[in-house]
Design a protein around this motif. Structure first.
Motif, mmCIF file in Angstrom:
data_model
loop_
_atom_site.group_PDB
_atom_site.id
_atom_site.type_symbol
_atom_site.label_atom_id
_atom_site.label_comp_id
_atom_site.label_asym_id
_atom_site.label_seq_id
_atom_site.Cartn_x
_atom_site.Cartn_y
_atom_site.Cartn_z
ATOM 1 N N LYS A 1 18.000 -18.234 46.715
ATOM 2 C CA LYS A 1 19.000 -18.131 47.791
ATOM 3 C C LYS A 1 18.399 -18.336 49.177
ATOM 4 O O LYS A 1 19.125 -18.590 50.138
ATOM 5 C CB LYS A 1 19.727 -16.799 47.714
ATOM 6 C CG LYS A 1 18.861 -15.581 47.955
ATOM 7 C CD LYS A 1 19.660 -14.293 47.889
ATOM 8 C CE LYS A 1 18.859 -13.043 48.034
ATOM 9 N NZ LYS A 1 17.664 -13.042 48.789
ATOM 10 N N ASP A 2 17.074 -18.262 49.298
ATOM 11 C CA ASP A 2 16.416 -18.458 50.594
ATOM 12 C C ASP A 2 16.064 -19.911 50.876
ATOM 13 O O ASP A 2 15.538 -20.228 51.942
ATOM 14 C CB ASP A 2 15.149 -17.611 50.680
ATOM 15 C CG ASP A 2 15.450 -16.125 50.667
ATOM 16 O OD1 ASP A 2 16.502 -15.722 51.209
ATOM 17 O OD2 ASP A 2 14.649 -15.371 50.080
ATOM 18 N N MET A 3 16.324 -20.796 49.902
ATOM 19 C CA MET A 3 15.978 -22.201 50.082
ATOM 20 C C MET A 3 17.238 -23.057 50.154
ATOM 21 O O MET A 3 18.193 -22.824 49.418
ATOM 22 C CB MET A 3 15.090 -22.697 48.940
ATOM 23 C CG MET A 3 13.705 -22.117 48.952
ATOM 24 S SD MET A 3 12.683 -22.835 47.637
ATOM 25 C CE MET A 3 11.062 -22.349 48.199
ATOM 26 N N VAL A 4 17.178 -24.052 51.026
ATOM 27 C CA VAL A 4 18.222 -25.070 51.104
ATOM 28 C C VAL A 4 17.668 -26.271 50.357
ATOM 29 O O VAL A 4 16.588 -26.774 50.690
ATOM 30 C CB VAL A 4 18.536 -25.446 52.572
ATOM 31 C CG1 VAL A 4 19.518 -26.593 52.628
ATOM 32 C CG2 VAL A 4 19.042 -24.228 53.325
ATOM 33 N N VAL A 5 18.392 -26.732 49.348
ATOM 34 C CA VAL A 5 17.905 -27.808 48.489
ATOM 35 C C VAL A 5 18.823 -29.014 48.657
ATOM 36 O O VAL A 5 20.046 -28.901 48.506
ATOM 37 C CB VAL A 5 17.851 -27.348 47.016
ATOM 38 C CG1 VAL A 5 17.250 -28.425 46.137
ATOM 39 C CG2 VAL A 5 17.054 -26.056 46.899
#
Length: 183
Positions: free
Chosen positions: A50-54
Protein backbone atom coordinates in the motif's frame (compact mmCIF):
# COMPACT_ATOMS: atom_id res chain seq x y z
CA UNK A 1 16.30 -28.08 -8.19
CA UNK A 2 18.00 -31.40 -7.58
CA UNK A 3 21.06 -31.30 -5.38
CA UNK A 4 20.31 -27.92 -3.80
CA UNK A 5 19.91 -27.63 -0.07
CA UNK A 6 16.58 -26.44 1.29
CA UNK A 7 18.28 -23.16 2.34
CA UNK A 8 19.53 -22.61 -1.23
CA UNK A 9 16.09 -23.50 -2.62
CA UNK A 10 14.46 -21.06 -0.21
CA UNK A 11 16.87 -18.28 -1.20
CA UNK A 12 16.27 -18.93 -4.91
CA UNK A 13 12.52 -18.63 -4.41
CA UNK A 14 12.85 -15.62 -2.09
CA UNK A 15 15.00 -13.23 -4.13
CA UNK A 16 12.02 -11.11 -5.32
CA UNK A 17 10.93 -10.65 -1.68
CA UNK A 18 14.49 -9.70 -0.75
CA UNK A 19 14.54 -7.09 -3.52
CA UNK A 20 11.16 -5.75 -2.35
CA UNK A 21 12.57 -5.40 1.19
CA UNK A 22 15.63 -3.60 -0.20
CA UNK A 23 13.44 -1.16 -2.13
CA UNK A 24 11.36 -0.51 1.00
CA UNK A 25 14.48 0.07 3.11
CA UNK A 26 15.70 2.61 0.55
CA UNK A 27 12.31 4.40 0.62
CA UNK A 28 11.42 3.63 -3.00
CA UNK A 29 7.74 4.50 -3.43
CA UNK A 30 7.21 4.47 -7.20
CA UNK A 31 7.66 1.36 -9.31
CA UNK A 32 7.26 1.32 -13.08
CA UNK A 33 7.51 -1.71 -15.34
CA UNK A 34 6.69 -3.31 -18.65
CA UNK A 35 5.20 -6.74 -17.81
CA UNK A 36 7.95 -9.35 -17.53
CA UNK A 37 7.82 -12.93 -16.28
CA UNK A 38 11.22 -12.53 -14.63
CA UNK A 39 9.92 -9.70 -12.44
CA UNK A 40 6.47 -11.29 -11.91
CA UNK A 41 6.77 -11.99 -8.17
CA UNK A 42 8.46 -8.64 -7.47
CA UNK A 43 5.74 -6.81 -9.40
CA UNK A 44 3.06 -8.68 -7.43
CA UNK A 45 4.76 -7.72 -4.14
CA UNK A 46 4.91 -4.08 -5.17
CA UNK A 47 1.23 -4.07 -6.21
CA UNK A 48 0.32 -5.56 -2.83
CA UNK A 49 2.31 -2.89 -0.97
CA UNK A 50 0.00 0.00 0.00
CA UNK A 51 3.02 2.33 0.33
CA UNK A 52 4.05 1.90 -3.31
CA UNK A 53 2.57 3.40 -6.45
CA UNK A 54 2.96 0.88 -9.26
CA UNK A 55 2.70 2.00 -12.89
CA UNK A 56 2.60 -0.39 -15.85
CA UNK A 57 4.25 1.11 -18.93
CA UNK A 58 3.77 0.71 -22.66
CA UNK A 59 7.51 1.18 -23.27
CA UNK A 60 10.48 1.14 -20.93
CA UNK A 61 11.67 4.66 -21.74
CA UNK A 62 8.49 6.06 -20.15
CA UNK A 63 9.88 4.80 -16.85
CA UNK A 64 12.88 7.12 -17.14
CA UNK A 65 10.53 10.11 -17.38
CA UNK A 66 8.56 8.79 -14.40
CA UNK A 67 11.77 8.45 -12.37
CA UNK A 68 12.65 12.08 -13.17
CA UNK A 69 9.18 13.25 -12.17
CA UNK A 70 9.26 11.21 -8.99
CA UNK A 71 12.56 12.79 -7.98
CA UNK A 72 11.30 16.30 -8.75
CA UNK A 73 8.29 15.51 -6.55
CA UNK A 74 10.43 14.31 -3.66
CA UNK A 75 9.92 10.56 -4.25
CA UNK A 76 12.22 7.68 -5.11
CA UNK A 77 11.48 5.40 -8.06
CA UNK A 78 12.68 2.20 -9.65
CA UNK A 79 12.25 1.00 -13.23
CA UNK A 80 11.84 -2.75 -13.78
CA UNK A 81 12.58 -4.08 -17.26
CA UNK A 82 13.91 -6.97 -19.29
CA UNK A 83 17.25 -6.64 -21.10
CA UNK A 84 15.44 -6.56 -24.45
CA UNK A 85 13.67 -3.38 -23.29
CA UNK A 86 16.93 -1.54 -22.72
CA UNK A 87 17.14 -0.96 -26.46
CA UNK A 88 14.01 1.19 -26.16
CA UNK A 89 15.78 3.46 -23.63
CA UNK A 90 19.07 4.32 -25.29
CA UNK A 91 18.27 7.98 -26.02
CA UNK A 92 16.53 8.54 -22.69
CA UNK A 93 19.42 7.09 -20.64
CA UNK A 94 21.39 10.32 -20.99
CA UNK A 95 18.63 12.30 -19.26
CA UNK A 96 19.68 11.10 -15.82
CA UNK A 97 23.26 12.31 -16.30
CA UNK A 98 22.35 15.56 -18.02
CA UNK A 99 19.54 16.46 -15.62
CA UNK A 100 21.25 15.08 -12.48
CA UNK A 101 18.48 12.83 -11.15
CA UNK A 102 18.78 9.30 -9.80
CA UNK A 103 17.73 6.46 -12.07
CA UNK A 104 17.54 3.00 -10.51
CA UNK A 105 16.86 0.14 -12.93
CA UNK A 106 16.45 -3.57 -12.22
CA UNK A 107 17.00 -5.49 -15.44
CA UNK A 108 16.19 -9.16 -15.86
CA UNK A 109 18.58 -10.65 -18.37
CA UNK A 110 17.68 -12.64 -21.46
CA UNK A 111 19.96 -14.08 -24.10
CA UNK A 112 22.26 -15.75 -21.62
CA UNK A 113 22.97 -19.43 -20.95
CA UNK A 114 20.02 -21.61 -21.90
CA UNK A 115 18.12 -18.98 -23.91
CA UNK A 116 15.62 -20.62 -26.24
CA UNK A 117 14.51 -17.48 -28.09
CA UNK A 118 17.15 -16.36 -30.63
CA UNK A 119 15.64 -12.85 -30.80
CA UNK A 120 16.63 -12.25 -27.17
CA UNK A 121 20.33 -13.00 -27.66
CA UNK A 122 21.61 -9.83 -29.40
CA UNK A 123 20.24 -7.33 -26.86
CA UNK A 124 21.07 -9.63 -23.97
CA UNK A 125 24.69 -9.70 -25.11
CA UNK A 126 24.72 -5.93 -25.75
CA UNK A 127 23.16 -4.92 -22.40
CA UNK A 128 26.35 -4.52 -20.30
CA UNK A 129 28.10 -2.45 -22.98
CA UNK A 130 24.97 -0.40 -23.69
CA UNK A 131 24.72 0.48 -20.00
CA UNK A 132 28.42 1.34 -19.82
CA UNK A 133 28.26 3.55 -22.90
CA UNK A 134 25.16 5.25 -21.48
CA UNK A 135 27.08 6.17 -18.33
CA UNK A 136 25.12 3.75 -16.16
CA UNK A 137 26.90 2.20 -13.18
CA UNK A 138 26.09 -1.52 -13.20
CA UNK A 139 25.85 -4.22 -10.56
CA UNK A 140 25.33 -7.90 -11.42
CA UNK A 141 23.06 -10.17 -9.37
CA UNK A 142 23.85 -13.86 -9.87
CA UNK A 143 22.93 -15.37 -6.51
CA UNK A 144 19.66 -15.08 -4.60
CA UNK A 145 21.48 -14.69 -1.31
CA UNK A 146 22.97 -11.40 -2.55
CA UNK A 147 19.68 -9.85 -3.73
CA UNK A 148 18.94 -7.52 -0.82
CA UNK A 149 22.52 -6.29 -0.35
CA UNK A 150 23.13 -5.74 -4.07
CA UNK A 151 19.88 -3.83 -4.66
CA UNK A 152 20.36 -1.80 -1.46
CA UNK A 153 23.87 -0.77 -2.51
CA UNK A 154 22.72 0.10 -6.03
CA UNK A 155 19.85 2.20 -4.64
CA UNK A 156 22.14 4.02 -2.21
CA UNK A 157 24.50 4.89 -5.04
CA UNK A 158 21.70 6.05 -7.35
CA UNK A 159 19.93 8.21 -4.76
CA UNK A 160 22.99 9.55 -2.90
CA UNK A 161 24.99 10.40 -6.04
CA UNK A 162 22.01 11.33 -8.28
CA UNK A 163 23.24 8.99 -10.96
CA UNK A 164 21.99 6.16 -13.16
CA UNK A 165 22.50 2.69 -11.70
CA UNK A 166 21.33 -0.69 -12.98
CA UNK A 167 21.26 -4.13 -11.42
CA UNK A 168 21.31 -6.85 -14.05
CA UNK A 169 19.65 -10.00 -12.74
CA UNK A 170 21.12 -13.10 -14.36
CA UNK A 171 18.98 -15.42 -16.41
CA UNK A 172 20.30 -18.29 -14.30
CA UNK A 173 18.73 -16.65 -11.22
CA UNK A 174 15.37 -15.77 -12.79
CA UNK A 175 15.17 -19.11 -14.56
CA UNK A 176 15.08 -20.08 -18.18
CA UNK A 177 11.79 -19.10 -19.76
CA UNK A 178 9.94 -22.15 -21.02
CA UNK A 179 7.42 -22.05 -23.79
CA UNK A 180 6.08 -25.46 -22.78
CA UNK A 181 2.68 -25.68 -21.15
CA UNK A 182 2.99 -26.39 -17.45
CA UNK A 183 0.96 -29.32 -16.07
Amino acid sequence: MPGKTSKARSAAVGWPAAIHRALKSQRVRQVSYVPDAGHKRLIESCHADKDMVVVPLTTEEEGIGLAAGAWLGGERAVLLMQSSGLGNCVNALTLAANCKFPLLMLITMRGEEGELNPWQIPMGQATPETLRLGGVRTFRLDQAVDARATVSEAARLAFDACTAVAVTISQRLIGIKSFQEEP
